[in-house]
Design a protein around this motif. Sequence first.
Motif, mmCIF file in Angstrom:
data_model
loop_
_atom_site.group_PDB
_atom_site.id
_atom_site.type_symbol
_atom_site.label_atom_id
_atom_site.label_comp_id
_atom_site.label_asym_id
_atom_site.label_seq_id
_atom_site.Cartn_x
_atom_site.Cartn_y
_atom_site.Cartn_z
ATOM 1 N N ILE A 1 4.145 13.481 2.526
ATOM 2 C CA ILE A 1 4.871 12.272 2.918
ATOM 3 C C ILE A 1 4.102 11.040 2.440
ATOM 4 O O ILE A 1 2.904 10.907 2.697
ATOM 5 C CB ILE A 1 5.057 12.221 4.443
ATOM 6 C CG1 ILE A 1 5.858 13.449 4.922
ATOM 7 C CG2 ILE A 1 5.760 10.933 4.863
ATOM 8 C CD1 ILE A 1 5.880 13.600 6.426
ATOM 9 N N GLN A 2 4.805 10.152 1.733
ATOM 10 C CA GLN A 2 4.207 8.905 1.273
ATOM 11 C C GLN A 2 4.906 7.733 1.965
ATOM 12 O O GLN A 2 6.130 7.647 1.956
ATOM 13 C CB GLN A 2 4.349 8.760 -0.244
ATOM 14 C CG GLN A 2 3.578 9.784 -1.059
ATOM 15 C CD GLN A 2 2.066 9.563 -1.010
ATOM 16 O OE1 GLN A 2 1.611 8.434 -0.846
ATOM 17 N NE2 GLN A 2 1.303 10.634 -1.153
ATOM 18 N N LEU A 3 4.115 6.867 2.567
ATOM 19 C CA LEU A 3 4.651 5.668 3.204
ATOM 20 C C LEU A 3 4.305 4.445 2.350
ATOM 21 O O LEU A 3 3.176 4.315 1.865
ATOM 22 C CB LEU A 3 4.045 5.472 4.597
ATOM 23 C CG LEU A 3 4.151 6.625 5.588
ATOM 24 C CD1 LEU A 3 3.540 6.225 6.921
ATOM 25 C CD2 LEU A 3 5.592 7.061 5.782
ATOM 26 N N ARG A 4 5.285 3.569 2.174
ATOM 27 C CA ARG A 4 5.043 2.295 1.490
ATOM 28 C C ARG A 4 4.926 1.231 2.566
ATOM 29 O O ARG A 4 5.873 0.995 3.332
ATOM 30 C CB ARG A 4 6.187 1.983 0.530
ATOM 31 C CG ARG A 4 5.918 0.802 -0.408
ATOM 32 C CD ARG A 4 7.070 0.606 -1.372
ATOM 33 N NE ARG A 4 6.792 -0.421 -2.363
ATOM 34 C CZ ARG A 4 6.240 -0.198 -3.547
ATOM 35 N NH1 ARG A 4 5.909 1.043 -3.893
ATOM 36 N NH2 ARG A 4 6.018 -1.189 -4.389
ATOM 37 N N ILE A 5 3.765 0.596 2.636
ATOM 38 C CA ILE A 5 3.433 -0.275 3.759
ATOM 39 C C ILE A 5 3.058 -1.669 3.254
ATOM 40 O O ILE A 5 2.333 -1.813 2.266
ATOM 41 C CB ILE A 5 2.272 0.330 4.584
ATOM 42 C CG1 ILE A 5 2.754 1.595 5.310
ATOM 43 C CG2 ILE A 5 1.706 -0.673 5.577
ATOM 44 C CD1 ILE A 5 1.663 2.352 6.032
ATOM 45 N N ILE A 6 3.560 -2.689 3.959
ATOM 46 C CA ILE A 6 3.167 -4.073 3.698
ATOM 47 C C ILE A 6 2.172 -4.459 4.786
ATOM 48 O O ILE A 6 2.500 -4.429 5.978
ATOM 49 C CB ILE A 6 4.372 -5.036 3.751
ATOM 50 C CG1 ILE A 6 5.583 -4.475 2.990
ATOM 51 C CG2 ILE A 6 3.970 -6.411 3.229
ATOM 52 C CD1 ILE A 6 5.367 -4.270 1.531
ATOM 53 N N SER A 7 0.963 -4.813 4.385
ATOM 54 C CA SER A 7 -0.068 -5.121 5.366
ATOM 55 C C SER A 7 -1.138 -6.017 4.756
ATOM 56 O O SER A 7 -1.545 -5.825 3.602
ATOM 57 C CB SER A 7 -0.716 -3.825 5.880
ATOM 58 O OG SER A 7 -1.821 -4.104 6.719
ATOM 59 N N GLU A 8 -1.600 -6.997 5.541
ATOM 60 C CA GLU A 8 -2.697 -7.857 5.110
ATOM 61 C C GLU A 8 -3.994 -7.061 4.995
ATOM 62 O O GLU A 8 -4.826 -7.319 4.125
ATOM 63 C CB GLU A 8 -2.895 -9.010 6.120
ATOM 64 C CG GLU A 8 -1.683 -9.897 6.337
ATOM 65 C CD GLU A 8 -1.466 -10.882 5.206
ATOM 66 O OE1 GLU A 8 -2.383 -11.041 4.380
ATOM 67 O OE2 GLU A 8 -0.366 -11.486 5.154
ATOM 68 N N TRP B 1 0.824 -1.205 0.000
ATOM 69 C CA TRP B 1 0.000 0.000 0.000
ATOM 70 C C TRP B 1 0.864 1.263 0.000
ATOM 71 O O TRP B 1 1.988 1.266 0.508
ATOM 72 C CB TRP B 1 -0.886 0.041 1.249
ATOM 73 C CG TRP B 1 -1.675 -1.189 1.512
ATOM 74 C CD1 TRP B 1 -1.263 -2.307 2.185
ATOM 75 C CD2 TRP B 1 -3.024 -1.445 1.117
ATOM 76 N NE1 TRP B 1 -2.276 -3.244 2.235
ATOM 77 C CE2 TRP B 1 -3.371 -2.741 1.591
ATOM 78 C CE3 TRP B 1 -3.982 -0.704 0.408
ATOM 79 C CZ2 TRP B 1 -4.624 -3.302 1.379
ATOM 80 C CZ3 TRP B 1 -5.226 -1.260 0.209
ATOM 81 C CH2 TRP B 1 -5.545 -2.549 0.678
ATOM 82 N N SER B 2 0.299 2.310 -0.535
ATOM 83 C CA SER B 2 0.881 3.650 -0.400
ATOM 84 C C SER B 2 -0.082 4.490 0.419
ATOM 85 O O SER B 2 -1.296 4.515 0.145
ATOM 86 C CB SER B 2 1.101 4.296 -1.767
ATOM 87 O OG SER B 2 1.652 5.594 -1.620
ATOM 88 N N VAL B 3 0.465 5.152 1.439
ATOM 89 C CA VAL B 3 -0.368 5.957 2.333
ATOM 90 C C VAL B 3 0.216 7.357 2.426
ATOM 91 O O VAL B 3 1.405 7.524 2.699
ATOM 92 C CB VAL B 3 -0.424 5.332 3.749
ATOM 93 C CG1 VAL B 3 -1.248 6.214 4.685
ATOM 94 C CG2 VAL B 3 -1.006 3.931 3.696
ATOM 95 N N GLN B 4 -0.624 8.353 2.198
ATOM 96 C CA GLN B 4 -0.198 9.732 2.425
ATOM 97 C C GLN B 4 -0.383 10.032 3.909
ATOM 98 O O GLN B 4 -1.453 9.773 4.473
ATOM 99 C CB GLN B 4 -1.015 10.704 1.573
ATOM 100 C CG GLN B 4 -0.473 12.127 1.634
ATOM 101 C CD GLN B 4 -1.072 13.012 0.555
ATOM 102 O OE1 GLN B 4 -1.693 12.527 -0.391
ATOM 103 N NE2 GLN B 4 -0.894 14.317 0.683
ATOM 104 N N ALA B 5 0.662 10.542 4.539
ATOM 105 C CA ALA B 5 0.631 10.705 5.992
ATOM 106 C C ALA B 5 1.193 12.053 6.411
ATOM 107 O O ALA B 5 1.917 12.714 5.659
ATOM 108 C CB ALA B 5 1.424 9.587 6.652
#
Length: 290
Positions: A255-262, A227-231
């Motif tokens: 700020i963009q976070l690249r997240i690994i999540s189910e 996922w990409s999340v703007q934070a």
Amino acid sequence: MKLKIENVSKVFKDKRAVDGVNIELTNGVYGFLGANGSGKTTLMRMLATVLRPTSGSISFNGEDIWKMDDRYRNILGYLPQHIGYYKHFSVEKFLSYIASLKGLNKNKANERVEELLQTVNIIDKRKVKMGKLSGGMKQRVGIAQALLNNPKILIVDEPTAGLDPKERIRFRNLLGEISKDRIVLLSTHIVSDIEFIAKEILIMKDGKLIEKDTPQNLMERIQKKVWSVQAEETDIPYYQGSYKVGNISRGTEGIQLRIISEEKPSVRAVNVSVNLEDLYLYYFDEEVGA
């Protein structure tokens, strides 16, 4: 050609470094992925006959590699993580010496040394003493020595350590070119080294082989988990404490976070395309510092 590993384990005192691995390998490049201590180097050392398995068997075209003895080693090229060099030998003399140990006659040895000096781009260093070379240059010599006998099985453990990006690409392309009629086993922490050339990726964890498939299939399995999340700046500690964060980028749009999540980590999260770094983080997040 077929290299077959059947229920192979290796135990050191009270540690099971490799645990019941079963694999069949044919022509092409196979990339080993695993954190330190995952067992991949121990397995590669057994395939190179440096270590004997505690249990299980390894065969080449149906014949036990230990019974083949020198016949197996004559078709094997091996570059370990750490290789010893004679520091007072020149590059050319060192390669000629290794060629003689591998049983090449003088004319063939001279021909192969000349060819490989060109291949690994060190022809201008041929007269330089090994002890005077940088780490990256020594690694190129190590790659050349592994190829001297034109091996049918090539095992290279962290081969691009110390090489700059241009030389990594050069070596990656070389492996891709020679793999059509060879079995090539490549272990690396640099996932881009195998992303585009590996026929299959073998993922090892705690001594076990936990996945074996094409890069595309492995990445497809986690496609809905990246996922990409703007934070906001103040949100970052929360995401780092709650999820596997692969990247934090700051740009003009925030700020963009690249997240690994189910699960979807935020209502603002969107799925993004997967790469092998995401795959590595998915399996080995404990190796990635915040």
